[in-house]
Design an enzyme around this catalytic site. Structure first.
Site, PDB file in Angstrom:
ATOM      1  N   LYS A 189      -9.968  -6.883  -8.409  1.00  0.00           N
ATOM      2  CA  LYS A 189      -8.563  -6.974  -7.978  1.00  0.00           C
ATOM      3  C   LYS A 189      -8.523  -7.429  -6.519  1.00  0.00           C
ATOM      4  CE  LYS A 189      -5.716  -3.349  -6.879  1.00  0.00           C
ATOM      5  NZ  LYS A 189      -4.890  -3.588  -5.695  1.00  0.00           N
ATOM      6  N   ASP A 206      -3.129  -9.135  -7.163  1.00  0.00           N
ATOM      7  CA  ASP A 206      -2.112  -8.075  -7.062  1.00  0.00           C
ATOM      8  C   ASP A 206      -1.175  -8.379  -5.893  1.00  0.00           C
ATOM      9  OD1 ASP A 206      -0.772  -5.637  -7.081  1.00  0.00           O
ATOM     10  OD2 ASP A 206      -2.459  -4.500  -6.251  1.00  0.00           O
ATOM     11  N   LYS A 265       2.371  -8.579  -6.388  1.00  0.00           N
ATOM     12  CA  LYS A 265       3.658  -7.902  -6.662  1.00  0.00           C
ATOM     13  C   LYS A 265       4.873  -8.735  -6.268  1.00  0.00           C
ATOM     14  CE  LYS A 265       1.745  -3.209  -6.095  1.00  0.00           C
ATOM     15  NZ  LYS A 265       0.437  -3.463  -5.481  1.00  0.00           N
ATOM     16  N   ASP A 322      11.522 -11.667  -6.046  1.00  0.00           N
ATOM     17  CA  ASP A 322      12.431 -12.579  -5.329  1.00  0.00           C
ATOM     18  C   ASP A 322      13.397 -13.160  -6.355  1.00  0.00           C
ATOM     19  OD1 ASP A 322      13.528 -14.463  -3.426  1.00  0.00           O
ATOM     20  OD2 ASP A 322      11.632 -14.371  -2.346  1.00  0.00           O
ATOM     21  N   THR A 356       4.101   4.304  -7.304  1.00  0.00           N
ATOM     22  CA  THR A 356       3.764   5.736  -7.371  1.00  0.00           C
ATOM     23  C   THR A 356       3.994   6.410  -6.016  1.00  0.00           C
ATOM     24  OG1 THR A 356       1.483   5.021  -7.127  1.00  0.00           O
ATOM     25  CG2 THR A 356       2.155   5.725  -9.311  1.00  0.00           C
ATOM     26  N   ARG A 378     -11.902   3.000  -3.932  1.00  0.00           N
ATOM     27  CA  ARG A 378     -12.867   3.727  -3.095  1.00  0.00           C
ATOM     28  C   ARG A 378     -13.962   4.497  -3.826  1.00  0.00           C
ATOM     29  NH1 ARG A 378      -7.909   5.900   0.177  1.00  0.00           N
ATOM     30  NH2 ARG A 378      -7.125   5.581  -1.921  1.00  0.00           N
TER      31      ARG A 378
HETATM   32  O1  C5P Z   1      -9.214   3.334  -3.634  1.00  0.00           O
HETATM   33  P1  C5P Z   1      -8.340   3.602  -4.822  1.00  0.00           P
HETATM   34  O2  C5P Z   1      -9.115   3.846  -6.099  1.00  0.00           O
HETATM   35  O3  C5P Z   1      -7.292   4.670  -4.559  1.00  0.00           O
HETATM   36  O4  C5P Z   1      -7.573   2.197  -5.034  1.00  0.00           O
HETATM   37  C1  C5P Z   1      -6.527   2.031  -5.953  1.00  0.00           C
HETATM   38  C2  C5P Z   1      -5.996   0.627  -5.861  1.00  0.00           C
HETATM   39  O5  C5P Z   1      -4.868   0.520  -6.722  1.00  0.00           O
HETATM   40  C3  C5P Z   1      -5.510   0.211  -4.473  1.00  0.00           C
HETATM   41  O6  C5P Z   1      -5.758  -1.190  -4.334  1.00  0.00           O
HETATM   42  C4  C5P Z   1      -4.040   0.500  -4.506  1.00  0.00           C
HETATM   43  O7  C5P Z   1      -3.307  -0.333  -3.634  1.00  0.00           O
HETATM   44  C5  C5P Z   1      -3.709   0.175  -5.970  1.00  0.00           C
HETATM   45  N1  C5P Z   1      -2.509   0.828  -6.508  1.00  0.00           N
HETATM   46  C6  C5P Z   1      -2.353   2.215  -6.552  1.00  0.00           C
HETATM   47  N2  C5P Z   1      -1.209   2.770  -7.061  1.00  0.00           N
HETATM   48  C7  C5P Z   1      -0.228   1.974  -7.541  1.00  0.00           C
HETATM   49  C8  C5P Z   1      -0.372   0.585  -7.519  1.00  0.00           C
HETATM   50  C9  C5P Z   1      -1.547   0.049  -6.985  1.00  0.00           C
HETATM   51  O8  C5P Z   1      -3.244   2.949  -6.141  1.00  0.00           O
HETATM   52  N3  C5P Z   1       0.853   2.517  -8.073  1.00  0.00           N
END
Ligand code: C5P
Length: 232
Positions: free
Chosen positions: A32, A59, A61, A64, A119, A211
């Site tokens: 991603k 990603d 998003k 517009d 979220t 992460r």
């Molecule tokens: O590091 P982590 O596992 O928390 O990363 C989750 C990824 O998913 C990040 O790139 C974050 O921006 C994305 N994301 C999220 N929640 C959402 C939409 C996207 O954590 N509702």
């Protein structure tokens, strides 16, 4: 199309992102690319990672007026990404225009996924600031239905909502779910999390993991653990 683990490549620049991907000598994970890396490096980073053989979820998003989204999606379709997304709040007119823009001359197109309510948006903020006076999960399901009816392929949601989205929109409608953590891992700033194994049980189609893989001492081992728990 099918179950897969998507690694959120949340890096500040090309050097860090490519150094991370260089660690994967045997597999080519689905990647991603988010706003941070895309705005830092531009479309070239997409081409470079694609040329290395990775599938890409871009990603960005989009949100517009329909014509602007259509024209922007035309550009993304030429980048040969595998999945991209937009905000369902742009309404069905914007989503239909997005599909038109994304569809290539030969009829193929990347998967198009809708963000429902972020979220990070609480029930309270949605009610007080966006003036939507309904329970948030009802809003999420309604946005998901609108996205499905506009022809989109799925939604980004919490893994905990994946089962309900499938009940509402059908098993074929994809759920792409961030918020995944190993049972013995750090939650960090995520709130509603679940393990890859549980996400599989609930019915997520794609888990997005950042992460727990990118910050692991051994990212390849962490990725393999995710795949093993989620896909088996
Ligand atoms: O590091 P982590 O596992 O928390 O990363 C989750 C990824 O998913 C990040 O790139 C974050 O921006 C994305 N994301 C999220 N929640 C959402 C939409 C996207 O954590 N509702």
């Amino acid at each position: 199309m099918g179950k897969d683990v998507i690694i959120a490549c949340d890096f500040a620049g090309k050097k860090e992102a490519l150094a991370f991907l260089d660690k994967f000598t045997e597999e080519k994970p689905f990647v991603k690319i988010g706003m941070e890396l895309f705005y830092a490096e531009g479309p070239e980073i997409v081409r470079e990672i694609k040329a290395r053989g990775h599938k890409i979820f871009l990603d960005l998003k989009l949100h517009d007026i329909p014509n602007t989204v259509k024209k922007s999606m035309e550009v993304l379709s030429r980048l040969d990404v595998d999945m991209c997304n937009l905000h369902a709040a742009g309404t069905s007119a914007m989503m239909t225009a997005a599909i038109e823009g994304l569809t290539r001359e030969d009829g193929t197109r990347p998967l198009l996924i809708a963000v429902t309510q972020l979220t990070s948006t609480s029930q309270e903020r949605m009610t007080d600031e966006i003036l939507i006076d309904k329970p948030i999960d009802e809003v999420v399901m309604s946005y998901a239905r609108t996205a499905r009816d506009a022809g989109l392929d799925g939604v980004v949601c919490s893994p905990l909502e994946a089962g309900k989205v499938h009940d509402t929109c059908g098993r074929e409608f994809l759920t792409v779910t961030p918020g995944v953590r190993f049972a013995d891992g750090d939650i960090g700033d995520q709130v509603r999390v679940t393990t890859p194994e549980r996400a599989k049980e609930i019915g997520s189609d794609y888990i997005v993991v950042g992460r727990p893989i990118t910050a692991a001492v051994d990212p390849v081992a962490a990725y393999r653990r995710c795949v093993k728990e989620f896909i088996g």
